[in-house]
Write a protein that holds these residues in place. Sequence first.
Motif, short mmCIF file in Angstrom:
data_model
loop_
_atom_site.label_atom_id
_atom_site.label_comp_id
_atom_site.label_asym_id
_atom_site.label_seq_id
_atom_site.Cartn_x
_atom_site.Cartn_y
_atom_site.Cartn_z
N GLY A 162 0.79 -1.22 0.00
CA GLY A 162 0.00 0.00 0.00
C GLY A 162 0.82 1.27 0.00
O GLY A 162 2.05 1.26 0.05
N GLN A 163 0.09 2.40 -0.09
CA GLN A 163 0.73 3.71 -0.07
C GLN A 163 1.57 3.89 1.20
O GLN A 163 1.15 3.50 2.29
CB GLN A 163 -0.30 4.83 -0.08
CG GLN A 163 -1.02 5.08 -1.39
CD GLN A 163 -1.86 6.36 -1.30
OE1 GLN A 163 -1.49 7.31 -0.61
NE2 GLN A 163 -2.99 6.37 -1.98
N CYS A 164 2.71 4.50 1.04
CA CYS A 164 3.48 4.92 2.22
C CYS A 164 2.74 6.02 2.96
O CYS A 164 2.29 6.99 2.34
CB CYS A 164 4.83 5.43 1.76
SG CYS A 164 5.72 6.39 3.02
N PRO A 165 2.60 5.91 4.27
CA PRO A 165 2.05 7.02 5.06
C PRO A 165 3.14 8.07 5.27
O PRO A 165 3.87 8.06 6.26
CB PRO A 165 1.63 6.35 6.37
CG PRO A 165 2.57 5.19 6.52
CD PRO A 165 2.90 4.73 5.12
N VAL A 166 3.26 8.98 4.33
CA VAL A 166 4.41 9.89 4.27
C VAL A 166 4.62 10.65 5.57
O VAL A 166 5.75 10.83 6.05
CB VAL A 166 4.26 10.87 3.09
CG1 VAL A 166 5.30 11.98 3.14
CG2 VAL A 166 4.35 10.12 1.76
N MET A 167 3.53 11.09 6.19
CA MET A 167 3.65 11.91 7.39
C MET A 167 4.23 11.14 8.58
O MET A 167 4.67 11.75 9.56
CB MET A 167 2.30 12.52 7.75
CG MET A 167 1.81 13.53 6.73
SD MET A 167 0.16 14.15 7.10
CE MET A 167 0.50 15.08 8.58
N LYS A 168 4.27 9.84 8.48
CA LYS A 168 4.88 9.02 9.54
C LYS A 168 6.39 9.20 9.58
O LYS A 168 7.05 8.97 10.61
CB LYS A 168 4.52 7.55 9.32
CG LYS A 168 4.95 6.61 10.43
CD LYS A 168 4.41 5.22 10.16
CE LYS A 168 4.81 4.25 11.27
NZ LYS A 168 4.26 2.89 11.01
N TYR A 169 6.98 9.62 8.43
CA TYR A 169 8.43 9.65 8.30
C TYR A 169 9.02 10.99 7.88
O TYR A 169 10.22 11.21 8.05
CB TYR A 169 8.88 8.63 7.24
CG TYR A 169 8.36 7.23 7.43
CD1 TYR A 169 8.82 6.42 8.46
CD2 TYR A 169 7.41 6.69 6.55
CE1 TYR A 169 8.36 5.12 8.61
CE2 TYR A 169 6.96 5.39 6.69
CZ TYR A 169 7.43 4.61 7.73
OH TYR A 169 6.97 3.32 7.87
N ASN A 170 8.22 11.88 7.26
CA ASN A 170 8.85 12.98 6.52
C ASN A 170 9.60 13.98 7.39
O ASN A 170 10.63 14.52 6.96
CB ASN A 170 7.85 13.67 5.58
CG ASN A 170 6.70 14.35 6.29
OD1 ASN A 170 6.48 14.18 7.49
ND2 ASN A 170 5.91 15.10 5.53
N ARG A 171 9.12 14.24 8.60
CA ARG A 171 9.85 15.20 9.42
C ARG A 171 11.22 14.64 9.82
O ARG A 171 12.24 15.35 9.77
CB ARG A 171 9.07 15.58 10.68
CG ARG A 171 9.81 16.64 11.47
CD ARG A 171 9.22 16.95 12.84
NE ARG A 171 10.07 17.92 13.52
CZ ARG A 171 11.17 17.63 14.19
NH1 ARG A 171 11.57 16.36 14.28
NH2 ARG A 171 11.89 18.57 14.77
N GLU A 172 11.27 13.38 10.23
CA GLU A 172 12.54 12.78 10.63
C GLU A 172 13.52 12.74 9.45
O GLU A 172 14.73 13.02 9.61
CB GLU A 172 12.30 11.38 11.17
CG GLU A 172 11.59 11.34 12.52
CD GLU A 172 10.09 11.46 12.42
OE1 GLU A 172 9.56 11.65 11.30
OE2 GLU A 172 9.44 11.36 13.48
N LEU A 173 13.02 12.41 8.26
CA LEU A 173 13.89 12.38 7.09
C LEU A 173 14.33 13.78 6.70
O LEU A 173 15.45 13.98 6.21
CB LEU A 173 13.18 11.67 5.94
CG LEU A 173 12.89 10.18 6.17
CD1 LEU A 173 12.11 9.60 5.00
CD2 LEU A 173 14.18 9.40 6.41
N MET A 174 13.46 14.78 6.89
CA MET A 174 13.87 16.17 6.67
C MET A 174 15.06 16.52 7.56
O MET A 174 16.05 17.12 7.11
CB MET A 174 12.71 17.12 6.97
CG MET A 174 13.09 18.60 6.88
SD MET A 174 11.79 19.72 7.49
CE MET A 174 11.90 19.46 9.27
N MET A 175 15.00 16.13 8.81
CA MET A 175 16.08 16.43 9.73
C MET A 175 17.37 15.72 9.33
O MET A 175 18.47 16.28 9.44
CB MET A 175 15.69 16.06 11.16
CG MET A 175 14.53 16.88 11.71
SD MET A 175 14.87 18.66 11.76
CE MET A 175 16.06 18.70 13.11
#
Length: 408
Positions: free
Chosen positions: A344-357
């Motif tokens: 299924g689709q990745c739940p982007v908001m689960k990861y995007n802030r940490e990956l931004m950092m």
Amino acid sequence: MSSNRGIAYMEPGVVEVQDIDYPTFELQDGPGVNPANVGRKLPHAAILKVVTTNICGSDQHMVRGRTTAPPNLILGHEITGEVVETGPDVEFIKIGDIVSVPFNISCGRCRNCKERKTGICLNVNPDRPGSAYGYVDMGGWVGGQAEYALVPYADWNLLRFPDKDQAMEKILDLTMLSDIFPTGYHGAVSAGVGVGSTVYIAGAGPVGLAAAASAQLLGAAAVIVGDLNQDRLAQARSFGCETVDVSLGDPRDQIEQILGVPEVDCGVDAVGFEARGHGAGSGTEAPATVLNSLMGITAAGGALGIPGLYVTGDPGGVDEAAQKGSLSLDLGTGWAKSLSFTTGQCPVMKYNRELMMAILHDRVQIAKAVNATPISLDEAPEAYREFDSGVARKYVIDPNGMLSSDRK
């Protein structure tokens, strides 16, 4: 009112730049818009001047005619932009913010969103759980391969970068936060990648390369990437991956040459439903090949992360079953080995802030890993043709000329 231009899917193999409507705070009728969404009021939305918007392999499935996408559908679900207007209900996002847009649209109010399952929001697509910009059967939200784009539920959906100047310096990395970096990371996480893991990633396209970079970030001991395309395999090797040429046959033997054993701890499918056979069958489409291969080479008790796209409607499927998304899976092997699967689709908001950092603090160079290549909006139709030929690039569209000084 400002003018606007965007990239439209016309027919298999053909996209074009069109003059399109400037966004408004109401969802208008148009190609692919679910009738139940027409007229939907969007006081919680923001209008973005698009800084970057990327061509994705999922877009390419539509452009190849492998979905039921209608003509004149405006493409694009990987969006980074500058906020230029907000609706009356937007409280925290401000004009001038530089933001990343998760490709999956979510309301932040339903049960699934509250459980961080933003890839299957219950309130944005009348057809089924889950939605995305510019994609077939996803509710009809207008795509972001355009000069301006609208994002609903802005306070919830938008990830604001903390410093505008720093964001523009690292924009080719940060643009990957809208989809492929979190998607690749999700594939690696759901496959159980951790410190000391061995992982096999099927597919060296941008998502597969993002999964490989993610596996390295997570501490994998060995990251092996398999593909048919020599240029893409070379790109994987450029940042330290081992590679497998599946045109030579099943990956098992080559994996054994690398690791000393013919199996890995973790498997990632970054190919999806247009998979081709291995070895002598590498020129023939065989949509279950990757999944069955991964079940065979993943150690008992392991897991498969499946960010590769599978669809319920494929007009170009090899047979009647494949046209409905029904594949001949070797599920007995998966069951016998107690393998787990995440699709299924990745739940982007689960990861995007940490990956931004991780990007902002130089822990990962995702743009380099996927060979980010800036282009103008007018160059996009040719870039679609080049991407379809298998070039080892991730095309980043610069629709408003904001990256012109950084052009390669």
